[in-house]
Scaffold this motif. Structure first.
Motif, PDB file in Angstrom:
ATOM      1  N   ILE A 203     -20.708  18.670 -14.227  1.00  0.00           N
ATOM      2  CA  ILE A 203     -21.811  18.092 -14.971  1.00  0.00           C
ATOM      3  C   ILE A 203     -21.005  18.111 -16.591  1.00  0.00           C
ATOM      4  CG2 ILE A 203     -24.332  18.000 -15.857  1.00  0.00           C
ATOM      5  CD1 ILE A 203     -24.763  19.973 -13.554  1.00  0.00           C
ATOM      6  N   PHE A 204     -21.124  16.847 -17.078  1.00  0.00           N
ATOM      7  CA  PHE A 204     -20.758  16.957 -18.490  1.00  0.00           C
ATOM      8  C   PHE A 204     -21.962  16.592 -19.336  1.00  0.00           C
ATOM      9  CE2 PHE A 204     -18.124  14.863 -22.294  1.00  0.00           C
ATOM     10  CZ  PHE A 204     -17.123  15.454 -21.846  1.00  0.00           C
ATOM     11  N   ALA A 205     -22.193  17.598 -20.176  1.00  0.00           N
ATOM     12  CA  ALA A 205     -23.412  17.507 -21.069  1.00  0.00           C
ATOM     13  C   ALA A 205     -23.244  16.971 -22.298  1.00  0.00           C
ATOM     14  CB  ALA A 205     -24.093  19.045 -21.008  1.00  0.00           C
ATOM     15  N   LEU A 206     -23.781  15.931 -22.800  1.00  0.00           N
ATOM     16  CA  LEU A 206     -23.391  15.231 -23.991  1.00  0.00           C
ATOM     17  C   LEU A 206     -24.518  15.531 -24.840  1.00  0.00           C
ATOM     18  CD1 LEU A 206     -22.884  11.632 -22.373  1.00  0.00           C
ATOM     19  CD2 LEU A 206     -21.037  13.083 -23.215  1.00  0.00           C
ATOM     20  N   GLY A 207     -24.101  16.427 -25.814  1.00  0.00           N
ATOM     21  CA  GLY A 207     -25.111  16.696 -26.925  1.00  0.00           C
ATOM     22  C   GLY A 207     -26.046  17.747 -26.688  1.00  0.00           C
ATOM     23  N   ARG A 208     -26.782  18.168 -27.886  1.00  0.00           N
ATOM     24  CA  ARG A 208     -27.381  19.720 -27.726  1.00  0.00           C
ATOM     25  C   ARG A 208     -28.476  19.678 -26.792  1.00  0.00           C
ATOM     26  NH1 ARG A 208     -31.470  20.982 -32.009  1.00  0.00           N
ATOM     27  NH2 ARG A 208     -32.110  18.859 -32.969  1.00  0.00           N
ATOM     28  N   PHE A 209     -29.297  18.486 -26.510  1.00  0.00           N
ATOM     29  CA  PHE A 209     -30.394  18.628 -25.587  1.00  0.00           C
ATOM     30  C   PHE A 209     -29.793  18.570 -24.252  1.00  0.00           C
ATOM     31  CE2 PHE A 209     -32.251  16.808 -29.611  1.00  0.00           C
ATOM     32  CZ  PHE A 209     -33.269  17.601 -29.777  1.00  0.00           C
ATOM     33  N   ALA A 210     -28.847  18.241 -23.834  1.00  0.00           N
ATOM     34  CA  ALA A 210     -28.145  18.276 -22.475  1.00  0.00           C
ATOM     35  C   ALA A 210     -27.923  19.404 -22.367  1.00  0.00           C
ATOM     36  CB  ALA A 210     -27.292  17.163 -22.113  1.00  0.00           C
ATOM     37  N   ILE A 211     -27.219  20.297 -23.324  1.00  0.00           N
ATOM     38  CA  ILE A 211     -26.678  21.319 -23.313  1.00  0.00           C
ATOM     39  C   ILE A 211     -27.928  22.390 -23.352  1.00  0.00           C
ATOM     40  CG2 ILE A 211     -25.329  23.366 -24.647  1.00  0.00           C
ATOM     41  CD1 ILE A 211     -23.578  20.999 -25.758  1.00  0.00           C
ATOM     42  N   LEU A 212     -28.854  22.106 -24.011  1.00  0.00           N
ATOM     43  CA  LEU A 212     -30.087  23.331 -23.833  1.00  0.00           C
ATOM     44  C   LEU A 212     -30.786  23.042 -22.535  1.00  0.00           C
ATOM     45  CD1 LEU A 212     -32.036  24.872 -25.639  1.00  0.00           C
ATOM     46  CD2 LEU A 212     -33.472  22.897 -26.173  1.00  0.00           C
ATOM     47  N   CYS A 213     -30.789  21.933 -21.808  1.00  0.00           N
ATOM     48  CA  CYS A 213     -31.587  22.045 -20.768  1.00  0.00           C
ATOM     49  C   CYS A 213     -30.718  22.567 -19.636  1.00  0.00           C
ATOM     50  CB  CYS A 213     -31.889  20.413 -20.341  1.00  0.00           C
ATOM     51  SG  CYS A 213     -33.368  19.753 -20.833  1.00  0.00           S
ATOM     52  N   LEU A 214     -29.467  22.349 -19.667  1.00  0.00           N
ATOM     53  CA  LEU A 214     -28.308  22.753 -18.537  1.00  0.00           C
ATOM     54  C   LEU A 214     -28.173  24.209 -18.903  1.00  0.00           C
ATOM     55  CD1 LEU A 214     -26.769  19.397 -18.265  1.00  0.00           C
ATOM     56  CD2 LEU A 214     -28.267  20.321 -16.593  1.00  0.00           C
ATOM     57  N   THR A 215     -27.898  24.747 -20.117  1.00  0.00           N
ATOM     58  CA  THR A 215     -27.409  26.009 -20.261  1.00  0.00           C
ATOM     59  C   THR A 215     -28.327  27.226 -20.946  1.00  0.00           C
ATOM     60  OG1 THR A 215     -26.393  25.502 -22.300  1.00  0.00           O
ATOM     61  CG2 THR A 215     -25.110  24.976 -20.313  1.00  0.00           C
ATOM     62  N   HIS A 216     -29.516  26.621 -21.451  1.00  0.00           N
ATOM     63  CA  HIS A 216     -30.269  27.416 -22.469  1.00  0.00           C
ATOM     64  C   HIS A 216     -29.709  27.723 -23.511  1.00  0.00           C
ATOM     65  CE1 HIS A 216     -33.505  27.898 -19.791  1.00  0.00           C
ATOM     66  NE2 HIS A 216     -32.651  27.879 -18.757  1.00  0.00           N
ATOM     67  N   HIS A 217     -28.480  27.088 -24.116  1.00  0.00           N
ATOM     68  CA  HIS A 217     -27.621  27.586 -25.077  1.00  0.00           C
ATOM     69  C   HIS A 217     -28.476  26.672 -26.320  1.00  0.00           C
ATOM     70  CE1 HIS A 217     -24.425  28.069 -28.208  1.00  0.00           C
ATOM     71  NE2 HIS A 217     -24.775  26.766 -28.485  1.00  0.00           N
ATOM     72  N   SER A 218     -28.864  27.226 -27.192  1.00  0.00           N
ATOM     73  CA  SER A 218     -29.861  26.381 -28.308  1.00  0.00           C
ATOM     74  C   SER A 218     -28.939  26.679 -29.960  1.00  0.00           C
ATOM     75  CB  SER A 218     -30.926  26.811 -28.528  1.00  0.00           C
ATOM     76  OG  SER A 218     -31.197  28.389 -28.975  1.00  0.00           O
ATOM     77  N   GLY A 219     -27.851  27.235 -29.862  1.00  0.00           N
ATOM     78  CA  GLY A 219     -27.211  27.332 -31.110  1.00  0.00           C
ATOM     79  C   GLY A 219     -26.275  26.171 -31.200  1.00  0.00           C
ATOM     80  N   PRO A 220     -25.252  26.051 -32.284  1.00  0.00           N
ATOM     81  CA  PRO A 220     -24.404  25.297 -32.541  1.00  0.00           C
ATOM     82  C   PRO A 220     -23.426  24.982 -31.256  1.00  0.00           C
ATOM     83  CG  PRO A 220     -24.145  26.803 -34.138  1.00  0.00           C
ATOM     84  CD  PRO A 220     -25.186  27.663 -33.246  1.00  0.00           C
ATOM     85  N   ILE A 221     -23.151  23.445 -31.239  1.00  0.00           N
ATOM     86  CA  ILE A 221     -22.447  23.342 -30.119  1.00  0.00           C
ATOM     87  C   ILE A 221     -21.023  23.958 -29.889  1.00  0.00           C
ATOM     88  CG2 ILE A 221     -21.296  20.987 -28.677  1.00  0.00           C
ATOM     89  CD1 ILE A 221     -23.669  19.461 -29.691  1.00  0.00           C
ATOM     90  N   GLU A 222     -20.488  24.068 -31.107  1.00  0.00           N
ATOM     91  CA  GLU A 222     -19.063  24.514 -31.137  1.00  0.00           C
ATOM     92  C   GLU A 222     -18.832  25.972 -30.577  1.00  0.00           C
ATOM     93  OE1 GLU A 222     -20.312  22.906 -33.495  1.00  0.00           O
ATOM     94  OE2 GLU A 222     -20.368  23.848 -35.426  1.00  0.00           O
ATOM     95  N   LYS A 223     -20.128  26.721 -30.577  1.00  0.00           N
ATOM     96  CA  LYS A 223     -20.216  27.951 -30.019  1.00  0.00           C
ATOM     97  C   LYS A 223     -20.169  27.987 -28.587  1.00  0.00           C
ATOM     98  CE  LYS A 223     -21.243  31.220 -33.160  1.00  0.00           C
ATOM     99  NZ  LYS A 223     -21.168  30.483 -34.581  1.00  0.00           N
ATOM    100  N   ILE A 224     -20.476  27.007 -27.958  1.00  0.00           N
ATOM    101  CA  ILE A 224     -20.500  26.934 -26.488  1.00  0.00           C
ATOM    102  C   ILE A 224     -19.168  25.868 -25.912  1.00  0.00           C
ATOM    103  CG2 ILE A 224     -22.091  25.157 -25.918  1.00  0.00           C
ATOM    104  CD1 ILE A 224     -23.099  26.938 -23.797  1.00  0.00           C
ATOM    105  N   ARG A 225     -18.705  25.112 -26.743  1.00  0.00           N
ATOM    106  CA  ARG A 225     -17.704  24.190 -26.394  1.00  0.00           C
ATOM    107  C   ARG A 225     -16.507  24.916 -25.772  1.00  0.00           C
ATOM    108  NH1 ARG A 225     -14.864  21.328 -29.633  1.00  0.00           N
ATOM    109  NH2 ARG A 225     -13.613  20.241 -27.999  1.00  0.00           N
ATOM    110  N   GLY A 226     -15.986  24.769 -24.611  1.00  0.00           N
ATOM    111  CA  GLY A 226     -14.605  25.305 -24.290  1.00  0.00           C
ATOM    112  C   GLY A 226     -15.081  26.221 -23.315  1.00  0.00           C
ATOM    113  N   LYS A 227     -16.419  26.892 -23.139  1.00  0.00           N
ATOM    114  CA  LYS A 227     -17.037  27.446 -22.036  1.00  0.00           C
ATOM    115  C   LYS A 227     -17.260  26.773 -20.915  1.00  0.00           C
ATOM    116  CE  LYS A 227     -18.139  31.343 -25.246  1.00  0.00           C
ATOM    117  NZ  LYS A 227     -19.379  31.489 -26.164  1.00  0.00           N
TER     118      LYS A 227
END
Ligand code: URA
Length: 268
Positions: A203-227
Protein backbone atom coordinates in the motif's frame (compact mmCIF):
# COMPACT_ATOMS: atom_id res chain seq x y z
CA UNK A 1 2.57 12.01 41.01
CA UNK A 2 -1.16 11.60 40.35
CA UNK A 3 -3.37 8.61 41.01
CA UNK A 4 -2.97 7.08 37.56
CA UNK A 5 0.84 7.40 37.78
CA UNK A 6 0.66 5.71 41.16
CA UNK A 7 -1.50 2.90 39.78
CA UNK A 8 0.88 2.46 36.86
CA UNK A 9 3.84 2.36 39.25
CA UNK A 10 2.19 -0.24 41.45
CA UNK A 11 1.24 -2.31 38.42
CA UNK A 12 4.80 -2.12 37.22
CA UNK A 13 6.08 -3.26 40.61
CA UNK A 14 3.64 -6.14 40.59
CA UNK A 15 4.54 -7.23 37.07
CA UNK A 16 8.20 -6.86 37.96
CA UNK A 17 7.58 -9.35 40.80
CA UNK A 18 8.59 -6.96 43.53
CA UNK A 19 5.85 -8.12 45.90
CA UNK A 20 7.28 -11.62 45.85
CA UNK A 21 10.74 -10.57 46.96
CA UNK A 22 11.95 -11.88 50.32
CA UNK A 23 10.85 -10.21 53.58
CA UNK A 24 14.14 -8.45 54.21
CA UNK A 25 13.44 -6.50 51.05
CA UNK A 26 9.93 -5.43 50.11
CA UNK A 27 7.37 -7.96 51.27
CA UNK A 28 5.36 -6.29 54.01
CA UNK A 29 2.03 -7.32 55.56
CA UNK A 30 -0.62 -5.49 53.50
CA UNK A 31 -1.80 -3.21 56.35
CA UNK A 32 1.69 -1.86 57.07
CA UNK A 33 3.08 -1.96 53.55
CA UNK A 34 4.69 1.44 52.89
CA UNK A 35 4.28 3.36 49.71
CA UNK A 36 6.97 1.99 47.37
CA UNK A 37 8.05 5.49 46.46
CA UNK A 38 8.25 8.03 49.30
CA UNK A 39 6.03 11.02 48.72
CA UNK A 40 3.57 9.55 46.26
CA UNK A 41 0.79 8.30 48.48
CA UNK A 42 -0.61 11.73 49.38
CA UNK A 43 -0.56 13.00 45.80
CA UNK A 44 1.77 15.87 46.76
CA UNK A 45 5.47 16.51 47.13
CA UNK A 46 5.62 16.62 50.91
CA UNK A 47 8.31 14.68 52.72
CA UNK A 48 7.33 11.31 54.28
CA UNK A 49 7.46 12.92 57.74
CA UNK A 50 4.93 15.56 56.74
CA UNK A 51 2.71 12.91 55.23
CA UNK A 52 2.57 10.95 58.45
CA UNK A 53 1.19 14.08 60.19
CA UNK A 54 -1.70 14.28 57.69
CA UNK A 55 -3.32 10.86 57.79
CA UNK A 56 -6.81 12.16 57.07
CA UNK A 57 -5.95 13.85 53.78
CA UNK A 58 -7.98 12.31 50.93
CA UNK A 59 -6.19 12.46 47.59
CA UNK A 60 -8.09 14.35 44.91
CA UNK A 61 -9.16 12.00 42.12
CA UNK A 62 -7.25 12.88 38.97
CA UNK A 63 -9.10 13.06 35.64
CA UNK A 64 -9.27 9.70 33.87
CA UNK A 65 -6.56 9.14 31.25
CA UNK A 66 -7.66 9.46 27.62
CA UNK A 67 -9.07 6.19 26.27
CA UNK A 68 -6.50 3.95 24.58
CA UNK A 69 -7.04 3.56 20.83
CA UNK A 70 -8.81 0.29 20.05
CA UNK A 71 -6.37 -2.52 19.35
CA UNK A 72 -5.83 -2.95 15.64
CA UNK A 73 -5.89 -6.35 13.98
CA UNK A 74 -2.37 -7.43 13.05
CA UNK A 75 -3.44 -9.60 10.15
CA UNK A 76 -6.20 -9.49 7.58
CA UNK A 77 -9.48 -10.31 9.26
CA UNK A 78 -11.32 -11.96 6.36
CA UNK A 79 -10.68 -14.83 3.96
CA UNK A 80 -9.54 -13.92 0.42
CA UNK A 81 -12.33 -13.74 -2.16
CA UNK A 82 -12.24 -14.94 -5.76
CA UNK A 83 -12.23 -12.04 -8.27
CA UNK A 84 -15.94 -12.15 -9.14
CA UNK A 85 -16.91 -12.01 -5.46
CA UNK A 86 -14.43 -9.20 -4.88
CA UNK A 87 -16.13 -7.17 -7.58
CA UNK A 88 -19.54 -7.94 -6.12
CA UNK A 89 -18.42 -7.02 -2.61
CA UNK A 90 -16.88 -3.71 -3.69
CA UNK A 91 -19.88 -2.84 -5.88
CA UNK A 92 -22.25 -3.55 -3.00
CA UNK A 93 -20.12 -1.45 -0.65
CA UNK A 94 -19.97 1.42 -3.16
CA UNK A 95 -23.76 1.30 -3.66
CA UNK A 96 -24.31 1.34 0.09
CA UNK A 97 -22.25 4.53 0.38
CA UNK A 98 -23.79 6.45 -2.52
CA UNK A 99 -26.30 8.17 -0.24
CA UNK A 100 -24.24 7.95 2.95
CA UNK A 101 -25.12 10.60 5.53
CA UNK A 102 -22.89 9.42 8.38
CA UNK A 103 -20.99 12.70 8.57
CA UNK A 104 -21.23 16.39 7.74
CA UNK A 105 -19.42 15.98 4.41
CA UNK A 106 -22.57 14.42 2.96
CA UNK A 107 -24.36 17.78 2.95
CA UNK A 108 -21.78 19.43 0.71
CA UNK A 109 -20.68 16.73 -1.70
CA UNK A 110 -21.81 16.29 -5.27
CA UNK A 111 -20.62 12.68 -5.46
CA UNK A 112 -19.29 10.08 -3.13
CA UNK A 113 -15.89 9.08 -4.55
CA UNK A 114 -15.39 5.41 -3.82
CA UNK A 115 -12.24 4.26 -5.61
CA UNK A 116 -11.06 3.23 -9.03
CA UNK A 117 -8.85 0.67 -10.72
CA UNK A 118 -7.90 -2.95 -10.73
CA UNK A 119 -9.57 -4.94 -7.94
CA UNK A 120 -6.75 -7.50 -8.23
CA UNK A 121 -4.04 -4.81 -8.04
CA UNK A 122 -0.73 -5.52 -6.36
CA UNK A 123 -0.53 -1.92 -5.23
CA UNK A 124 -3.17 0.40 -3.81
CA UNK A 125 -2.52 4.15 -3.59
CA UNK A 126 -4.38 5.79 -0.71
CA UNK A 127 -4.95 9.55 -0.66
CA UNK A 128 -6.72 11.88 1.72
CA UNK A 129 -10.08 12.79 0.25
CA UNK A 130 -11.61 14.05 -3.00
CA UNK A 131 -11.02 17.60 -4.19
CA UNK A 132 -13.34 19.73 -6.34
CA UNK A 133 -12.57 17.93 -9.59
CA UNK A 134 -12.93 14.48 -8.02
CA UNK A 135 -16.22 15.52 -6.42
CA UNK A 136 -17.57 16.52 -9.84
CA UNK A 137 -16.35 13.42 -11.65
CA UNK A 138 -16.81 10.84 -8.86
CA UNK A 139 -13.28 9.55 -9.42
CA UNK A 140 -10.23 9.91 -7.17
CA UNK A 141 -7.12 11.82 -8.26
CA UNK A 142 -8.33 13.35 -11.52
CA UNK A 143 -7.22 16.94 -10.80
CA UNK A 144 -3.70 18.38 -10.79
CA UNK A 145 -2.52 16.10 -7.97
CA UNK A 146 -3.98 13.19 -9.95
CA UNK A 147 -1.97 14.12 -13.04
CA UNK A 148 1.17 13.99 -10.97
CA UNK A 149 0.08 10.70 -9.37
CA UNK A 150 -0.39 9.27 -12.89
CA UNK A 151 3.22 10.25 -13.70
CA UNK A 152 4.37 8.54 -10.50
CA UNK A 153 2.47 5.38 -11.48
CA UNK A 154 3.97 5.46 -14.99
CA UNK A 155 7.42 5.68 -13.42
CA UNK A 156 7.06 2.26 -11.72
CA UNK A 157 6.23 1.52 -14.69
CA UNK A 158 2.50 0.75 -14.49
CA UNK A 159 -0.67 2.19 -15.94
CA UNK A 160 -3.37 3.81 -13.85
CA UNK A 161 -5.85 1.02 -14.67
CA UNK A 162 -3.41 -1.58 -13.31
CA UNK A 163 -3.37 -0.15 -9.77
CA UNK A 164 -6.20 0.72 -7.39
CA UNK A 165 -6.69 4.25 -6.04
CA UNK A 166 -8.82 5.20 -3.04
CA UNK A 167 -9.06 7.83 -0.33
CA UNK A 168 -9.41 7.90 3.45
CA UNK A 169 -12.64 9.92 3.22
CA UNK A 170 -14.99 9.38 0.32
CA UNK A 171 -16.61 12.82 0.21
CA UNK A 172 -15.02 16.17 -0.45
CA UNK A 173 -14.06 18.26 2.58
CA UNK A 174 -15.24 21.81 1.68
CA UNK A 175 -12.69 24.45 0.66
CA UNK A 176 -9.98 21.79 0.58
CA UNK A 177 -9.87 21.68 4.36
CA UNK A 178 -8.44 18.65 6.13
CA UNK A 179 -10.85 15.85 6.99
CA UNK A 180 -11.90 16.06 10.65
CA UNK A 181 -11.39 13.21 13.13
CA UNK A 182 -15.10 12.20 13.25
CA UNK A 183 -15.20 12.16 9.44
CA UNK A 184 -12.13 9.95 9.33
CA UNK A 185 -13.52 7.68 12.06
CA UNK A 186 -16.73 7.20 10.13
CA UNK A 187 -15.13 6.60 6.76
CA UNK A 188 -11.93 4.65 7.38
CA UNK A 189 -13.69 1.29 7.92
CA UNK A 190 -14.76 1.47 4.26
CA UNK A 191 -11.19 2.04 3.13
CA UNK A 192 -10.18 -0.93 5.28
CA UNK A 193 -12.89 -3.03 3.65
CA UNK A 194 -11.59 -2.05 0.21
CA UNK A 195 -8.05 -3.01 1.22
CA UNK A 196 -9.16 -6.30 2.79
CA UNK A 197 -11.05 -7.16 -0.38
CA UNK A 198 -8.28 -6.25 -2.81
CA UNK A 199 -5.48 -7.36 -0.43
CA UNK A 200 -2.62 -5.83 -2.41
CA UNK A 201 1.01 -6.77 -1.97
CA UNK A 202 1.82 -3.22 -0.90
CA UNK A 203 0.00 0.00 0.00
CA UNK A 204 1.38 3.41 -0.95
CA UNK A 205 0.15 5.98 1.60
CA UNK A 206 -0.04 9.49 0.13
CA UNK A 207 0.19 12.16 2.79
CA UNK A 208 -0.40 12.41 6.48
CA UNK A 209 -4.04 11.31 6.68
CA UNK A 210 -3.42 8.10 4.77
CA UNK A 211 -0.33 7.50 6.91
CA UNK A 212 -2.28 8.20 10.11
CA UNK A 213 -5.08 5.80 9.17
CA UNK A 214 -2.83 2.99 8.08
CA UNK A 215 0.00 3.26 10.58
CA UNK A 216 -1.24 5.46 13.49
CA UNK A 217 1.79 7.68 12.91
CA UNK A 218 0.72 11.26 13.61
CA UNK A 219 4.08 13.04 13.62
CA UNK A 220 6.01 14.57 10.74
CA UNK A 221 6.08 12.43 7.59
CA UNK A 222 9.88 12.55 7.48
CA UNK A 223 9.96 10.60 10.74
CA UNK A 224 8.27 7.59 9.13
CA UNK A 225 9.43 7.89 5.48
CA UNK A 226 11.89 5.12 4.66
CA UNK A 227 10.26 2.74 7.14
CA UNK A 228 7.83 0.03 6.09
CA UNK A 229 5.13 -0.37 8.74
CA UNK A 230 2.50 -3.04 8.22
CA UNK A 231 -1.24 -2.60 7.89
CA UNK A 232 -2.78 -5.95 8.85
CA UNK A 233 0.37 -7.64 7.58
CA UNK A 234 0.57 -5.65 4.31
CA UNK A 235 3.64 -3.38 3.90
CA UNK A 236 2.84 0.33 3.77
CA UNK A 237 5.12 2.87 2.06
CA UNK A 238 4.55 6.22 3.77
CA UNK A 239 5.10 9.07 1.33
CA UNK A 240 4.21 12.69 0.71
CA UNK A 241 0.96 13.66 -1.00
CA UNK A 242 1.34 14.65 -4.69
CA UNK A 243 -0.10 18.08 -3.80
CA UNK A 244 3.00 18.61 -1.65
CA UNK A 245 5.23 18.18 -4.72
CA UNK A 246 3.06 20.62 -6.67
CA UNK A 247 3.79 23.17 -3.95
CA UNK A 248 7.44 22.17 -3.51
CA UNK A 249 8.70 20.71 -6.83
CA UNK A 250 12.28 20.66 -5.54
CA UNK A 251 11.25 17.86 -3.13
CA UNK A 252 10.16 15.46 -5.90
CA UNK A 253 13.26 13.33 -5.36
CA UNK A 254 11.47 11.93 -2.28
CA UNK A 255 8.69 10.58 -4.50
CA UNK A 256 11.14 8.71 -6.70
CA UNK A 257 12.93 7.27 -3.66
CA UNK A 258 9.63 5.98 -2.29
CA UNK A 259 8.61 4.60 -5.69
CA UNK A 260 11.89 2.70 -5.90
CA UNK A 261 11.09 1.12 -2.52
CA UNK A 262 7.63 0.27 -3.82
CA UNK A 263 9.09 -1.30 -6.95
CA UNK A 264 11.47 -3.43 -4.88
CA UNK A 265 8.56 -4.85 -2.89
CA UNK A 266 6.60 -5.53 -6.07
CA UNK A 267 9.55 -7.40 -7.59
CA UNK A 268 10.33 -9.33 -4.43
N1 URA B 1 -6.26 14.46 -3.18
C1 URA B 1 -6.57 13.32 -2.57
O1 URA B 1 -6.07 13.02 -1.49
N2 URA B 1 -7.42 12.52 -3.16
C2 URA B 1 -7.97 12.78 -4.32
O2 URA B 1 -8.75 11.97 -4.79
C3 URA B 1 -7.61 13.97 -4.97
C4 URA B 1 -6.76 14.82 -4.38
Amino acid sequence: MNLSDLTATLEYWQTAGILSLSSDRLQFPPESRPSPIPGISSGNNDSPATQRQQPTHTPKPSPPPPPAPPPQPVTLTTAPLPPDLRREKLDTLARSLTDCTRCELARMRKHMVFGVGNIGAEVVFVGEGPGAEEDLRAEPFVGDAGKLLNKMIHAIPLQRHEVYIANVVKCRPPDNRNPLPPEIDQCQPFLFEQLETIRPKVIFALGRFAILCLTHHSGPIEKIRGKTPLWRGIPVIPSYHPAFYLRSPSRKKAAWEDLIRLKKILLF
